[in-house]
Motif scaffolding. Structure first.
Motif, PDB file in Angstrom:
ATOM      1  N   ARG B 182       0.592  -0.795  -0.010  1.00 25.50           N
ATOM      2  CA  ARG B 182      -0.410   0.173   0.218  1.00 25.50           C
ATOM      3  C   ARG B 182       0.725   1.498   0.072  1.00 25.50           C
ATOM      4  O   ARG B 182       1.741   1.439   0.939  1.00 25.50           O
ATOM      5  N   GLY B 189      -3.945   7.131  -2.069  1.00 23.53           N
ATOM      6  CA  GLY B 189      -3.348   5.193  -2.010  1.00 23.53           C
ATOM      7  C   GLY B 189      -4.314   4.592  -2.740  1.00 23.53           C
ATOM      8  O   GLY B 189      -4.687   4.799  -3.494  1.00 23.53           O
ATOM      9  N   VAL B 190      -2.285   4.272  -3.392  1.00 26.05           N
ATOM     10  CA  VAL B 190      -2.783   2.460  -3.683  1.00 26.05           C
ATOM     11  C   VAL B 190      -2.178   1.490  -3.426  1.00 26.05           C
ATOM     12  O   VAL B 190      -1.130   0.970  -2.601  1.00 26.05           O
ATOM     13  N   GLU B 191      -3.040   0.351  -3.254  1.00 25.27           N
ATOM     14  CA  GLU B 191      -2.359  -0.922  -3.202  1.00 25.27           C
ATOM     15  C   GLU B 191      -2.213  -1.681  -4.349  1.00 25.27           C
ATOM     16  O   GLU B 191      -3.461  -1.849  -5.772  1.00 25.27           O
ATOM     17  N   TYR B 218      -5.868  -4.507   7.533  1.00 23.04           N
ATOM     18  CA  TYR B 218      -6.461  -4.019   6.198  1.00 23.04           C
ATOM     19  C   TYR B 218      -7.255  -2.735   6.896  1.00 23.04           C
ATOM     20  O   TYR B 218      -7.961  -1.855   6.380  1.00 23.04           O
ATOM     21  N   ARG B 221      -6.583   0.909   5.647  1.00 26.79           N
ATOM     22  CA  ARG B 221      -6.564   1.410   4.887  1.00 26.79           C
ATOM     23  C   ARG B 221      -8.002   2.754   5.141  1.00 26.79           C
ATOM     24  O   ARG B 221      -7.848   3.611   5.006  1.00 26.79           O
TER      25      ARG B 221
END
Lengths: 132, 229
Positions: B182, B189-191, B218, B221
């Motif tokens: 992440r 935000g990019v996963e 998680y 996030r």
């Protein structure tokens, strides 16, 4: 946003009534999707949609209530790549286009994936800040 | 009766087959040759030992008169038959176990195809992982590591992009072990999910290791820290 179990959050397609953020300077701020131009279930990363502008800046090229075309540049649903990796963003975002695919705005904010290269949206890639 | 014979074929175990045949022998009134013909076309090709075994069975069953006594004779004759079968099957077994190049000294005499296939897949997986590990040095990425990696993507025009992010999940699946990275890219935000042993990953470096009490992070996030994500 679906929840299969307590841990995995599965995001799905962009379909009718999906609210999307607009990340160019065409004047619109939020667009609600009214039709996905590709796929029966909905649009994914890199696809075109038709949307209705719900919120717009006071002086811009598009006004509230306009029906516009858009290209999805960020999708919360993961998109698989050919090397086995997957990518997903934190939000859904589009860039407003005309029905031929040409950009209306002149700047694009935020990262864009390089799936757009295959879909021939090279102008968006050229204006982007960061290519994921 | 045919189903019983099929079970005998499949079970292959000495004791189970003996017990099954004990039940089969009294029931064996129909000509077993038809049963054997029925068995032949089934995908499970019995080795030659089993053919002999079936013939033996055929012979002694056809000679049968009285079911009660035949039960006892069946056991005796069948164990004799089974001994030849046992050696034949062991021979075939060795052929199969030598191909993945692994010795199993006290191996079960009778081959079970499903067990062997899974075993072979495990071995193949391990071999592939070993091969990749000897070529490239791959650090141990665990959830909570902050990683910097260099990725070469052929579809992107300029190669060797550098990514920096935190590993929030890791999934172990042999050669397809993947980890989820992440990162904050231009404010969003990019996963991304990457296969750990992918040849596109040119270099991976662990910058920091945070203490986490979870295998899948998680919850990050929702908590968008200003710093490293």
């Amino acid at each position: 946003i679906l929840w299969v179990s307590l841990h995995e959050q599965i995001r799905t397609f962009i379909q009718m009534r999906t609210n999307l953020k607009v990340v160019d300077n065409s004047g619109a701020k939020r667009v609600m999707c009214i039709q996905s131009l590709r796929g029966k279930k909905g649009a994914r990363l890199g696809d075109m949609i038709i949307g209705s502008v719900k919120e717009a800046q006071p002086r811009g090229k598009v006004k509230k209530g306009d029906v516009v075309y858009g290209v999805v540049v960020r999708a919360a649903m993961k998109k698989g790549r050919s090397d086995g990796s997957e990518v997903q963003f934190d939000d859904n975002a589009i860039v407003i286009v005309n029905n031929k695919g040409e950009l209306i705005g002149t700047r694009v904010f935020g990262p864009v994936p390089h799936e757009l290269r295959k879909k021939k949206h090279l102008k968006i890639l050229a204006l982007a800040e960061h290519i994921v | 009766m045919q189903s019983l014979l099929r079970n005998v074929c499949r079970a292959g175990n000495r004791g189970a087959a003996a017990r099954l045949l004990e039940f089969a022998a009294p029931v064996a009134t129909q000509p077993p040759s038809s049963a054997i013909k029925h068995l032949r076309p089934c995908g499970f090709t019995p080795p030659t030992g089993l053919d002999q075994f079936l013939c033996v069975q055929n012979r002694f069953i056809s000679r049968d008169g009285v079911p009660a006594s035949s039960g006892f004779c069946a056991k005796v004759l069948m164990t004799r038959g089974l001994s030849t079968v046992g050696t034949a099957e062991v021979a075939e077994d060795e052929d199969d176990s030598s191909s993945p190049a692994v010795e199993h000294p006290p191996r079960i005499k009778f081959k079970r195809p499903d067990k062997t296939a899974r075993h072979i897949m495990n071995i193949l997986n391990k071999e592939a992982v070993e091969k990749v590990r000897t070529e490239r040095e791959i650090p141990d990425v665990q959830p909570g590591c902050i990683i910097q990696m260099r990725l070469q993507v052929p579809e992107n025009k300029r190669r060797e992009s550098t990514l920096k992010g935190i590993v929030i999940a890791r999934r172990n699946a042999g050669i397809n072990t993947t980890f989820r990275l992440r990162r904050l890219v231009a404010g969003v935000g990019v996963e991304s999910v990457f296969p750990l042993y992918s040849p596109n990953i040119k270099e991976m470096k662990i910058l920091d290791r945070k203490k986490v009490r979870r295998a899948k992070l998680y919850y990050l996030r929702d908590r968008m820290n200003a710093l490293k994500k």
